[in-house]
Design a protein around this motif. Structure first.
Motif, PDB file in Angstrom:
ATOM      1  N   GLN A   9       0.870  -1.004   0.111  1.00 48.06           N
ATOM      2  CA  GLN A   9      -0.018  -0.021   0.074  1.00 48.06           C
ATOM      3  C   GLN A   9       1.021   0.988  -0.139  1.00 48.06           C
ATOM      4  O   GLN A   9       1.662   1.270   0.863  1.00 48.06           O
ATOM      5  CB  GLN A   9      -1.017   0.006   1.226  1.00 48.06           C
ATOM      6  CG  GLN A   9      -1.768  -1.072   1.312  1.00 48.06           C
ATOM      7  CD  GLN A   9      -2.882  -0.923  -0.187  1.00 48.06           C
ATOM      8  OE1 GLN A   9      -3.439   0.102  -0.141  1.00 48.06           O
ATOM      9  NE2 GLN A   9      -3.245  -1.961  -0.645  1.00 48.06           N
ATOM     10  N   PRO A  10       0.598   2.113  -1.047  1.00 51.52           N
ATOM     11  CA  PRO A  10       1.583   3.421  -0.828  1.00 51.52           C
ATOM     12  C   PRO A  10       1.432   4.310   0.291  1.00 51.52           C
ATOM     13  O   PRO A  10       0.122   4.123   0.879  1.00 51.52           O
ATOM     14  CB  PRO A  10       0.889   4.200  -2.265  1.00 51.52           C
ATOM     15  CG  PRO A  10       0.228   3.132  -3.061  1.00 51.52           C
ATOM     16  CD  PRO A  10      -0.560   2.074  -2.111  1.00 51.52           C
ATOM     17  N   VAL A  12       1.386   7.639   2.093  1.00 52.41           N
ATOM     18  CA  VAL A  12       0.943   9.265   1.696  1.00 52.41           C
ATOM     19  C   VAL A  12       1.857  10.014   2.475  1.00 52.41           C
ATOM     20  O   VAL A  12       1.881  10.168   3.642  1.00 52.41           O
ATOM     21  CB  VAL A  12      -0.532   9.378   1.905  1.00 52.41           C
ATOM     22  CG1 VAL A  12      -0.765  10.701   1.519  1.00 52.41           C
ATOM     23  CG2 VAL A  12      -1.095   8.338   1.053  1.00 52.41           C
ATOM     24  N   PRO A 576       6.335   2.165  -2.149  1.00 50.14           N
ATOM     25  CA  PRO A 576       5.538   2.886  -2.986  1.00 50.14           C
ATOM     26  C   PRO A 576       5.063   4.302  -2.191  1.00 50.14           C
ATOM     27  O   PRO A 576       4.563   3.902  -1.271  1.00 50.14           O
ATOM     28  CB  PRO A 576       4.530   1.882  -3.479  1.00 50.14           C
ATOM     29  CG  PRO A 576       4.459   0.925  -2.353  1.00 50.14           C
ATOM     30  CD  PRO A 576       6.027   0.823  -1.847  1.00 50.14           C
ATOM     31  N   VAL A 578       2.960   8.366  -2.228  1.00 53.84           N
ATOM     32  CA  VAL A 578       2.271   9.119  -2.832  1.00 53.84           C
ATOM     33  C   VAL A 578       2.666  10.469  -2.199  1.00 53.84           C
ATOM     34  O   VAL A 578       2.514  10.567  -1.058  1.00 53.84           O
ATOM     35  CB  VAL A 578       0.758   8.832  -2.624  1.00 53.84           C
ATOM     36  CG1 VAL A 578      -0.081   9.962  -3.329  1.00 53.84           C
ATOM     37  CG2 VAL A 578       0.537   7.542  -3.487  1.00 53.84           C
ATOM     38  N   LYS A 580       1.149  14.028  -1.968  1.00 55.29           N
ATOM     39  CA  LYS A 580       0.106  15.117  -2.184  1.00 55.29           C
ATOM     40  C   LYS A 580       0.465  16.531  -1.788  1.00 55.29           C
ATOM     41  O   LYS A 580       0.880  16.976  -1.058  1.00 55.29           O
ATOM     42  CB  LYS A 580      -1.028  14.930  -1.143  1.00 55.29           C
ATOM     43  CG  LYS A 580      -1.916  13.315  -1.613  1.00 55.29           C
ATOM     44  CD  LYS A 580      -3.014  13.289  -0.814  1.00 55.29           C
ATOM     45  CE  LYS A 580      -3.680  11.758  -1.117  1.00 55.29           C
ATOM     46  NZ  LYS A 580      -4.827  11.764  -0.442  1.00 55.29           N
ATOM     47  N   THR A 626      -0.935  15.310  -7.446  1.00 56.12           N
ATOM     48  CA  THR A 626      -0.485  14.025  -6.701  1.00 56.12           C
ATOM     49  C   THR A 626       0.820  13.320  -7.384  1.00 56.12           C
ATOM     50  O   THR A 626       0.575  13.129  -8.666  1.00 56.12           O
ATOM     51  CB  THR A 626      -1.514  12.693  -6.698  1.00 56.12           C
ATOM     52  OG1 THR A 626      -2.823  13.326  -5.893  1.00 56.12           O
ATOM     53  CG2 THR A 626      -0.997  11.614  -5.964  1.00 56.12           C
ATOM     54  N   LYS A 628       2.844  10.056  -7.820  1.00 48.13           N
ATOM     55  CA  LYS A 628       2.936   8.496  -7.454  1.00 48.13           C
ATOM     56  C   LYS A 628       4.302   8.102  -8.011  1.00 48.13           C
ATOM     57  O   LYS A 628       4.578   8.124  -9.217  1.00 48.13           O
ATOM     58  CB  LYS A 628       1.842   7.690  -7.988  1.00 48.13           C
ATOM     59  CG  LYS A 628       0.288   8.133  -7.429  1.00 48.13           C
ATOM     60  CD  LYS A 628      -0.582   7.216  -7.954  1.00 48.13           C
ATOM     61  CE  LYS A 628      -2.091   7.663  -7.277  1.00 48.13           C
ATOM     62  NZ  LYS A 628      -3.155   7.173  -7.875  1.00 48.13           N
ATOM     63  N   THR A 630       7.435   4.956  -7.203  1.00 43.66           N
ATOM     64  CA  THR A 630       7.982   3.695  -6.422  1.00 43.66           C
ATOM     65  C   THR A 630       9.497   3.909  -6.006  1.00 43.66           C
ATOM     66  O   THR A 630      10.323   4.254  -7.146  1.00 43.66           O
ATOM     67  CB  THR A 630       7.886   2.330  -6.892  1.00 43.66           C
ATOM     68  OG1 THR A 630       6.468   1.968  -6.951  1.00 43.66           O
ATOM     69  CG2 THR A 630       8.513   1.091  -5.976  1.00 43.66           C
TER      70      THR A 630
END
Length: 644
Positions: A9-10, A12, A576, A578, A580, A626, A628, A630
């Motif tokens: 799960q990324p 954040v 992974p 993200v 924001k 956003t 994204k 990895t």
């Protein structure tokens, strides 16, 4: 029903690009230069002849008597101390027969690096005691004894005169040697036997090695600290660095034994001296060339406390203090001042704009405090605008560190110079070192640091990716605290593969080539991507200081209107993530991503694989606000994205 693995799960992260936390000084990431590991003579100073003026303690060190085709003669070292104490020795070669050739050869600095097609400038100061027909045949020899360059000079004067000749090398050789043959019966006295490539940095005659200076320029450093390091102090005060002896006519710069020549029993270098061909004028000009603020460090009346610890009595400190005042005048003074006029006479009428000066190198104790007070008062009384760098000792903690830190904070000192040579884990664990420093106290100069893969000063230390990655993690903490940390530099800078004393080092070289280490590329990426202002980068409302093995910081560059994200994954698991981001416009755009990584933490660069660990550029399509991405295991990434 399948449940996604929590590991995939990324995570954040939020970036408030409009909330400036701290201004990043242009001096944030710079260069620390010290003449260790043959960094100057035999390194960035492009002179190829070792002991060119016969001033080593063993006056013919580096030289060997030679003869061929029946040549005969003798070599005598002439002492002229009374006449020229700063260049006290010459040689007299007396050829006793017209047949053959007699002379001497020079081995260079672990050999001479010669390039096919390059033009070389040979010079010598010579005189004939009496008129004769002696001529000099100059030859470059390969390691196998082949002649790969030749020229002839015929001295004509009974007075000292400089002679020059240029010739082109016919082969490339990294272990060449220079031969100076005399032909014809008679005697000649020689001094300052010199050989330089024509193509130096900016093609300055008798200048600096271009590839090594280019590597510094490629970092776009904020400052250049010089001339060291412990050579500022010297093993004793007689062998300290004295800047006034490093400027002016090259043959009047007094040679000095390098304090690193016998420091380590595992790496003795008894032939390691300083000619000061690279002196303070050259340091200032190099700083100007590469756009770096000059940061000279001066002796404060204390020899190296690891060696003799010799002290100048406080009532005899005036000449040392005057040297500091005169240096500022040399750098900044107008042509109506003594030292400003000298700078102009040396070819640089424009001031160097010196703003910061170090008092002492790596000093500690009450003796340092007493001398610091005298220096600081004198400098501030005359030049209140000059910021003073003050030492807090050789360690990042402990009794001496605490004593000095407390004293300087009470004195409202300008800049404190902290040093740390520690294991990679220390750098990972100390990314938060400056989070709780007094925001109104002195600024911090992380003046010397490098992760040690084995132990401090171990000859087995490696410039591996494990160390470089730990330094990158630590540097996110430096940048995140840019309101406290105003300067930082890795140390040492240079090392000759055949002539080093200390490891690890940022840039390695031999007589012809050079390469940057993984640590070099970490330093370069931070310097090229520092931005102008720090903005918050948070995960779950907290700064990213090692959670899940990750370290991060973000900045904006007001000049280019970009957001810069620096992210380190020190762990063995891909992350992974993200980001924001507020402050970026909606719609699709392209971010530039630079990745520095290796799956092998023991990976090192080398001449066989100089860019095994080096930056790789790519682009990333960003949709909206956003980002994204990895981040692979053992990876340092830099992401640049246009703001509104």
């Amino acid at each position: 029903m399948l449940v996604a693995n929590a590991q995939t799960q990324p995570k954040v992260y939020t970036i408030a690009s409009g909330q400036v936390k701290a201004h990043i000084e242009p001096t944030m990431y710079g260069i620390f230069f010290e003449d260790i590991n043959l960094a100057a003579d035999g390194g960035v100073y492009a002179e190829l002849v070792k002991n060119r003026s016969f001033e080593f303690d063993s006056h013919l060190a580096g030289w060997q008597q030679q003869q061929k085709a029946g040549g005969k003669g003798g070599i005598e070292v002439v002492d002229r101390t009374n006449e020229r104490p700063e260049n006290a020795h010459t040689i007299k070669i007396d050829v006793s027969d017209n047949a053959g050739y007699f002379g001497l050869s020079n081995e260079g600095f672990r050999g001479m690096g010669i390039k096919k097609g390059e033009t070389y400038s040979f010079s010598v100061t010579a005189r004939k005691p009496v008129a004769n027909a002696v001529s000099l045949l100059v030859e470059l020899h390969s390691a196998k004894g082949l002649v790969i360059g030749t020229a002839i000079i015929t001295p004509t004067s009974t007075d000292w005169k400089k002679y020059n000749v240029k010739f082109v090398a016919t082969a490339t050789e990294d272990k060449a040697s220079l031969y100076v043959w005399l032909k014809g019966k008679g005697a000649v006295e020689l001094d300052m036997i010199s050989l330089f490539p024509q193509h130096t940095w900016k093609n300055r005659p008798a200048g600096l090695r271009a590839d090594l200076v280019q590597k510094l320029a490629d970092m776009k450093p904020g400052f250049l600290r010089f001339p060291g390091g412990c050579i500022v102090e010297g093993r004793d005060l007689a062998n300290r660095y004295q800047w006034k002896k490093s400027i002016g006519d090259i043959d009047k710069r007094e040679n000095l034994i390098n304090r690193w020549n016998m420091e380590f029993k595992h790496r003795p270098a008894p032939d390691y001296y300083q000619t000061f061909g690279l002196g303070f004028m050259e340091y200032f000009m190099t700083a100007e060339d590469i756009g770096a603020t000059p940061l000279p460090i001066l002796n404060c009346g204390m020899a190296c406390q690891y060696n003799t610890g010799q002290l100048v009595p406080l009532d005899q400190l005036d000449p040392y203090v005057q040297d500091a005042l005169d240096l500022i005048e040399f750098a900044n003074g107008g042509p109506d001042t003594k030292w400003g006029k000298l700078r102009a006479d040396l070819g640089h009428p424009k001031p160097f704009n010196l703003k910061v000066l170090g008092v002492g190198n790596e000093q500690w104790g009450e003796q340092y405090i007493a001398r610091w007070k005298i220096f600081t008062k004198a400098i501030k009384d005359k030049y209140p605008y000059v910021k003073i760098v003050s030492s807090v000792g050789p360690s990042p903690n402990g009794e001496e560190f605490t004593r000095l830190d407390k004293f300087f904070r009470a004195e409202h000192a300008d800049i404190l110079d902290e040093h740390y040579y520690q294991a990679p884990k220390w750098f990972l664990d100390n990314a938060t070192r400056y989070d709780n420093y007094d925001r109104k106290g002195p600024k911090i100069f992380a003046g010397e640091y490098a992760a040690q893969s084995v132990a401090i000063a171990s000859p087995d230390n490696k410039n591996n990716w494990d160390c470089a990655l730990a330094e990158a993690a630590f540097m996110t903490g430096l940048e995140r605290n840019a309101d406290v940390v105003s300067m930082a530099s890795y140390a040492p800078l240079f090392a000759h593969v055949d002539g080093w004393q200390w490891t690890p080092d940022l840039i390695w070289f031999d007589n012809l080539r050079s390469y940057g280490t993984p640590n070099y590329y970490v330093q370069q990426l931070f310097s090229l991507n520092k931005g102008t202002d720090v903005v918050p980068l948070l995960k779950d409302g907290e700064m990213v200081t090692g959670q899940d093995g990750c370290y991060a910081t973000a900045s904006i560059d007001k000049s280019t209107k970009e957001l810069i994200i620096k992210f380190v994954n020190s762990g063995a698991t891909a992350q992974p993530v993200v980001f924001k981001i507020d402050g970026v416009s909606a719609g699709k755009k392209t971010a530039v991503v630079t990745t520095l990584r290796s799956a092998d933490k023991a990976a090192v660069n080398s001449f066989k694989a100089p860019k095994l660990v080096s930056p790789v550029a790519s682009t990333l399509l960003v949709n909206g606000k956003t980002v994204k991405v990895t981040v692979e295991p053992y990876t340092f990434k830099v992401i640049r994205l246009k703001l509104n």
